[in-house]
Design a protein around this motif. Structure first.
Motif, PDB file in Angstrom:
ATOM      1  N   LEU A   1      26.670  21.447  13.510  1.00  0.00           N
ATOM      2  CA  LEU A   1      26.376  22.429  12.331  1.00  0.00           C
ATOM      3  C   LEU A   1      25.119  23.315  12.908  1.00  0.00           C
ATOM      4  O   LEU A   1      24.344  22.972  13.526  1.00  0.00           O
TER       5      LEU A   1
ATOM      6  N   ASP B   1      20.276  24.441  15.229  1.00  0.00           N
ATOM      7  CA  ASP B   1      21.428  24.073  15.750  1.00  0.00           C
ATOM      8  C   ASP B   1      21.546  22.720  15.986  1.00  0.00           C
ATOM      9  O   ASP B   1      20.617  21.893  16.615  1.00  0.00           O
ATOM     10  N   MET B   2      22.325  21.801  15.388  1.00  0.00           N
ATOM     11  CA  MET B   2      22.451  20.292  15.449  1.00  0.00           C
ATOM     12  C   MET B   2      23.697  20.022  15.862  1.00  0.00           C
ATOM     13  O   MET B   2      24.980  20.302  15.328  1.00  0.00           O
ATOM     14  N   ARG B   3      23.930  18.920  16.491  1.00  0.00           N
ATOM     15  CA  ARG B   3      24.912  18.201  16.892  1.00  0.00           C
ATOM     16  C   ARG B   3      25.060  16.675  17.127  1.00  0.00           C
ATOM     17  O   ARG B   3      23.804  16.193  17.002  1.00  0.00           O
TER      18      ARG B   3
ATOM     19  N   ARG C   1      30.238  25.554  10.845  1.00  0.00           N
ATOM     20  CA  ARG C   1      30.515  24.128  11.188  1.00  0.00           C
ATOM     21  C   ARG C   1      31.696  24.152  12.135  1.00  0.00           C
ATOM     22  O   ARG C   1      32.700  24.812  12.017  1.00  0.00           O
TER      23      ARG C   1
END
Lengths: 168, 191
Positions: free
Chosen positions: A136, A155-157, A108
């Motif tokens: 995350l 992978d997320m933003r 995170r």
């Protein structure tokens, strides 16, 4: 002077990464923090080739799939070009696994930077991401032919916030 | 015919009720089964079991959701918009101990169809997952509050833009409407 300080820090991080054997979860956490900082803050983007499998598939938010390490390097470069003063606040790293079977990692962090470079939305807006850009990711680290490599990643933003910042 | 397997559901609930959270592996299994019980089996009230009254959920772009009412509201509206919604687990794992508490990370993808009303309007019939999945990643911090294990903080990212498109009707441009009232695609077929 500033160049020297930053170069010394790059050398420290690189040495720390190369020295680590990833014998346990604590070492993995340190490795993840160090290579993330090296790539994002110190712009050693080419180091992605050291830590990722060439045929990596990164699943991103909004049904985006990045196939191959070259495309991943392009993607990171694009974001860093828009936010050249990028810093990453790594808030937590969860690690599970062992040396034999490999490790699972959940990271995170928050991207922090100012839009000082051109992006797909046009000229820089000078707007800052502030503390709002949560990111995350979950990824797997395995020993492939004697070297530790990331073999799979999600992978997320906060894309919408990034786009809002880039659009001014 | 009832689509829900009651026995299977009760097995999930049994584990949720009996788990002692002694080691990270138990915590990971617990929250996998807990999530399935709430979302797939629609036992929404179980939110009370592991969410703290003052739980904060950190979302995209600095958005923060605080408290149980907001947690229930978000869950129910998502569920109502996609009544066949399932959470498909890609992975979940935890770290920590009984004394200090646990952190776990999970990756899921959403499988469901927008056949119910949402804040965007009437149902579109579009699916959340096609070739590439609409994924969600979340991390939770679990601690003992008044002697009971509770999620006190959560960080959650969903595929917001892709999901908004699912819930939004496709716009038909005026110049796409043929004189006879057919859409462009239908007109092509006619020709």
């Amino acid at each position: 002077m500033i160049a020297d300080i930053n170069m010394d820090r790059i050398d420290e991080l690189t040495e720390a990464i190369e020295a680590v054997e990833l014998k346990n979860v604590k070492e993995v956490e340190v490795f993840v923090r160090n290579y993330t900082t090296l790539i994002w803050e110190y712009k050693m983007i080419g180091k992605i080739y050291d830590y990722y499998q060439p045929d990596i598939e990164v699943i991103r938010e909004d049904r985006i799939s990045i196939k191959g390490v070259d495309k991943l390097v392009e993607d990171v470069t694009k974001l860093l070009a828009a936010f050249p003063d990028m810093k990453v606040d790594i808030e937590n790293v969860i690690v599970s696994g062992n040396q034999e079977d490999g490790y699972k990692i959940f990271r995170r962090m928050r991207y922090k930077g100012t839009n000082k470079g051109y992006s797909q939305f046009g000229p820089p807006t000078g707007k800052s991401l502030g503390n709002k850009c949560l990111a995350l990711s979950m990824f797997y680290l395995k020993k492939i032919d004697g070297a530790w490599k990331i073999t799979s990643e999600m992978d997320m933003r906060s894309t919408e916030w990034i786009e809002e910042t880039l659009q001014g | 015919m009832n689509k829900i397997n009651i026995e299977e559901r009760d097995a999930f609930v049994k584990y949720v009720n009996e788990c002692q959270l002694k080691v990270p592996e138990e915590v990971a299994r617990l929250f996998l089964e807990y999530t399935i019980a709430i979302w797939d089996y629609k036992l929404v009230g179980l939110i009370y079991k592991f969410y703290d009254d003052d739980c904060v959920i950190h979302r995209e772009g600095g958005l923060e959701i605080q408290g149980l009412d907001a947690t229930f509201g978000g869950t129910l509206s998502f569920m109502a918009s996609c009544p066949d919604l399932k959470f498909v687990f890609l992975d979940i794992f935890a770290q920590g101990n009984e004394k200090d508490g646990y952190s776990f990370g999970q990756a899921i993808y959403y499988d469901g169809t927008n056949t119910g009303y949402s804040s965007y309007g009437p149902p579109t019939g579009k699916k959340l997952t096609e070739d590439v999945p609409c994924i969600g990643l979340c991390e939770c911090l679990v601690k003992k509050v008044n002697g009971r294990w509770k999620i006190v903080e959560e960080w959650l990212l969903r595929s917001g833009k892709a999901m908004n498109e699912v819930f939004t009707q496709d716009q038909i441009e005026p110049d796409q409407i043929a004189c006879d009232g057919l859409t462009e695609n239908e007109s092509i077929k006619e020709r």
